[in-house]
Scaffold this active site. Structure first.
Site, PDB file in Angstrom:
ATOM      1  N   HIS A  31       0.688  -1.146   0.086  1.00  0.00           N
ATOM      2  CA  HIS A  31      -0.018   0.032   0.001  1.00  0.00           C
ATOM      3  C   HIS A  31       0.836   1.241  -0.186  1.00  0.00           C
ATOM      4  O   HIS A  31       0.656   2.235  -0.819  1.00  0.00           O
ATOM      5  CB  HIS A  31      -0.871   0.185   1.148  1.00  0.00           C
ATOM      6  N   CYS A 137     -14.941 -13.652  -5.403  1.00  0.00           N
ATOM      7  CA  CYS A 137     -13.765 -13.634  -4.348  1.00  0.00           C
ATOM      8  C   CYS A 137     -14.097 -12.464  -3.565  1.00  0.00           C
ATOM      9  O   CYS A 137     -14.004 -11.208  -4.001  1.00  0.00           O
ATOM     10  CB  CYS A 137     -12.471 -13.464  -5.134  1.00  0.00           C
TER      11      CYS A 137
HETATM   12  N1  MSP Z   1     -10.159  -0.717  -2.104  1.00  0.00           N
HETATM   13  C1  MSP Z   1      -9.544  -1.314  -3.462  1.00  0.00           C
HETATM   14  C2  MSP Z   1      -9.425  -0.148  -4.042  1.00  0.00           C
HETATM   15  C3  MSP Z   1     -10.262   0.895  -4.637  1.00  0.00           C
HETATM   16  S1  MSP Z   1      -9.841   2.227  -5.613  1.00  0.00           S
HETATM   17  C4  MSP Z   1     -11.208   2.927  -5.853  1.00  0.00           C
HETATM   18  C5  MSP Z   1      -8.404  -2.090  -3.146  1.00  0.00           C
HETATM   19  N2  MSP Z   1      -7.846  -1.885  -2.010  1.00  0.00           N
HETATM   20  S2  MSP Z   1      -6.513  -2.619  -1.266  1.00  0.00           S
HETATM   21  O1  MSP Z   1      -6.325  -2.342  -0.160  1.00  0.00           O
HETATM   22  O2  MSP Z   1      -6.598  -4.102  -1.700  1.00  0.00           O
HETATM   23  O3  MSP Z   1      -5.284  -1.692  -2.086  1.00  0.00           O
HETATM   24  C6  MSP Z   1      -5.051  -2.155  -3.245  1.00  0.00           C
HETATM   25  C7  MSP Z   1      -3.686  -1.345  -3.687  1.00  0.00           C
HETATM   26  O4  MSP Z   1      -2.633  -1.453  -2.741  1.00  0.00           O
HETATM   27  C8  MSP Z   1      -3.098  -1.974  -4.966  1.00  0.00           C
HETATM   28  O5  MSP Z   1      -3.913  -1.764  -6.144  1.00  0.00           O
HETATM   29  C9  MSP Z   1      -1.877  -1.444  -4.935  1.00  0.00           C
HETATM   30  O6  MSP Z   1      -1.823  -0.234  -5.299  1.00  0.00           O
HETATM   31  C10 MSP Z   1      -1.100  -1.686  -3.273  1.00  0.00           C
HETATM   32  N3  MSP Z   1      -1.026  -2.952  -3.239  1.00  0.00           N
HETATM   33  C11 MSP Z   1      -1.239  -3.825  -2.293  1.00  0.00           C
HETATM   34  N4  MSP Z   1      -0.447  -4.965  -2.396  1.00  0.00           N
HETATM   35  C12 MSP Z   1       0.566  -4.789  -3.223  1.00  0.00           C
HETATM   36  C13 MSP Z   1       1.775  -5.363  -3.311  1.00  0.00           C
HETATM   37  N5  MSP Z   1       2.274  -6.486  -3.123  1.00  0.00           N
HETATM   38  N6  MSP Z   1       2.483  -4.711  -4.239  1.00  0.00           N
HETATM   39  C14 MSP Z   1       2.398  -3.584  -4.754  1.00  0.00           C
HETATM   40  N7  MSP Z   1       1.113  -3.007  -4.399  1.00  0.00           N
HETATM   41  C15 MSP Z   1       0.169  -3.630  -3.939  1.00  0.00           C
HETATM   42  O7  MSP Z   1      -8.020  -2.839  -3.798  1.00  0.00           O
END
Ligand code: MSP
Length: 538
Positions: A31, A137
């Protein structure tokens, strides 16, 4: 090149967003990766003198968050309040993230406008009632296509797994409201065709184009089996699908339906930064929703790769989520911000390790950059009593440094400011740092100092001025990446007195040779990047 402030002030803001993160758990490195990238990009554009808007926030509805809250014995709202205030916002502050706003999807400024947006689509006939049954999922909050599922093994033998979370999907059967997404395929393909940089990098664009070419299905945009969400305004047995709710944050946070002037001055985003896992939502569903409302689509959607651990996407669900604080407590915040953008090409997957971080810290930050700063400021102290001397004896060696700087500024500006090639842009700045180190090694000011003739002293002054002025430019260029260390350097060069605040220094001005005036008070501060202690026992 940089637009001037006066050209920009009245115009539209350069608007960058991060995903809004699920607050089902505390933030991890993945994140922080996207958020730091957004912070560097927006700080860079601010230093171009542009009006900028940087948005981040939290995605609080849906089953994923609801189930976590239940497992903690709290209401979803209580859980979100706690996590946002105790984990997410403090992390962004800790990492020096200068976001202009933080939107929470449970805020009224958001929920009311989401209802209006969806009602509007319904009134236009873009939404209809239908039924759907399929594998879902909860980790992704997404219906999956049967073809993309994996066969489970071991404890999941006989089950179908989500390819991202490697957990069993659930079969959901619901009567839902559907958005006529299938009708937008041709217009989306036209968009990708006419604006080839709408989705970046190229690999992400290819994935999106081939997905849309296969034909889109209508999208279920409501849920009726649980209640943690924004109510569908015409049917309160349903809540709006969490992704529709979430995507709309990019509009509601900048005044959609509430403040037209602000909305027009900000929307749409110039860049949506997303992880590649959520690319389709941003590059397909989001523009289709905007087209349906005759609203402008974003400038581009840039998908970053995944931070990998042991060949897998690092995540909480596979227990590889590492807290940023585990690294900042050892390496410091600035080195942390720098490392992931420097070490991994933005847009590609990347593995990282403690060892690689340590090695790069030592060679690039402590040795190349930190040593240069301490050597130069120490010598100005030793030979000129801390008063920056004037350069009166420039020769070819100095010309080469001036040219190196011009090149570094142009390259960093293009790569960081335009292409989001953070790694390449930072490398250009560090190439210049190495050039200045090489210049000092060749010019040997410590030997020149022994020559007490006027010519000798003029050369010494010129060498030290050249090195200090180079550091002035480096501080300006690295400020978006490492704001605290750059400020320390700015202070030790005594630059603020004549040039003003570091954050106000224009990127283009970094290349204007001679801005740091002779006479500036130079002091050798504490080491910018102190030697690392041994790794604490884990
Ligand atoms: N809530 C949704 C996004 C909604 S946007 C309108 C979501 N949230 S999440 O908490 O799962 O965060 C996703 C984002 O966190 C990914 O798209 C990325 O930007 C970042 N990442 C989460 N894990 C990651 C990695 N291991 N590596 C790089 N970025 C990653 O999806």
């Amino acid at each position: 090149m940089a637009a001037t402030g006066s050209e920009q002030q009245g115009g539209k803001a350069y608007y960058v967003s991060t995903p809004i993160y699920y607050v089902n758990d505390a933030p991890h490195l993945g994140h922080a990766y996207t958020t730091v990238a957004g912070d560097v990009l927006t700080r860079w554009h601010r230093q171009r003198g542009e009006k900028v808007w940087f948005l981040t926030g939290s995605d609080e509805h849906g089953q994923k968050v609801m189930r976590t809250a239940e497992s903690k014995g709290l209401s979803p709202q209580e859980w979100c309040d706690k996590l946002v205030e105790e984990a997410w916002k403090p992390l962004w502050e800790h990492l020096d993230i200068a976001n202009d706003d933080f939107i929470r999807t449970t805020e009224k400024r958001h929920t009311v406008r989401v209802q209006e947006f969806v009602q509007d689509l319904y009134d236009k006939g873009e939404i209809y009632k239908g039924g759907y049954e399929g594998p879902y999922c909860v980790g992704c909050e997404e219906y999956k296509l049967s073809g993309e599922l994996l066969d489970g093994e071991g404890e999941y033998a006989g089950e179908k797994l989500c390819p991202i979370h490697k957990r069993p999907v659930e079969i959901l059967k619901e009567e839902n409201y559907f958005f006529r997404l299938s009708e937008y395929g041709p217009r989306l393909l036209e968009l990708y065709e006419s604006r080839p940089d709408f989705v970046q990098p190229e690999s992400a664009r290819n994935e999106v184009v081939s997905f849309v070419r296969q034909g889109l299905q209508d999208l279920s945009i409501s849920r009726s089996t649980f209640a943690w969400g924004v109510k569908v305004p015409w049917d309160d047995k349903h809540v709006i699908y969490v992704w529709i709710d979430a995507l709309l944050n990019y509009a509601t946070a900048v005044g959609y339906g509430a403040d037209q002037e602000r909305f027009d001055a900000t929307f749409p985003a110039d860049v949506h930064l997303v992880g590649k896992d959520i690319l389709r939502f941003h590059a397909i569903i989001w523009p289709a929703m905007l087209m349906a409302q005759v609203l402008p689509v974003p400038g581009r959607v840039f998908a970053n790769g995944w931070l990998m651990v042991g060949g897998e996407k690092m995540s909480k669900s596979n227990l590889t989520g590492i807290k940023p604080q585990d690294l900042t407590s050892h390496f410091g915040v600035d080195a942390y911000r720098w490392y992931f953008l420097r070490a991994i090409a933005y847009g590609q997957d990347g593995s990282f390790s403690w060892e690689d971080f340590s090695a790069r810290y030592t060679s690039e930050l402590a040795n190349d950059f930190g040593n240069l700063a301490s050597r130069v400021t120490a010598m100005v102290g030793k030979y000129f009593g801390g008063v920056l001397p004037e350069a009166t004896a420039d020769g070819p060696a100095e010309t080469a440094v001036h040219e190196g700087l011009t090149k570094a500024v142009a390259e960093a500006d293009r790569r960081i400011g335009e292409e989001l090639d953070f790694s390449g842009g930072i490398a250009a700045i560090f190439d210049f740092i190495r050039q200045v180190n090489g210049y000092l090694t060749e010019q040997e000011p410590w030997k020149v100092a022994k020559d007490k003739s006027d010519a000798g002293q003029a050369r010494l002054a010129t060498i030290l001025y050249t090195a200090a002025e180079s550091l002035r430019a480096v501080a300006v260029l690295l400020n978006p990446v490492m704001p605290a260390s750059s400020q320390k350097l700015w202070d030790s060069l005594g630059a603020e007195a004549s040039l003003g605040a570091l954050a106000d220094q224009p990127v283009a001005g970094a290349a204007e040779w001679g801005r740091l005036p002779a006479g500036a008070t130079v002091t050798k501060g504490a080491a910018l990047f102190p030697r690392l202690e041994e790794q604490p026992a884990q």
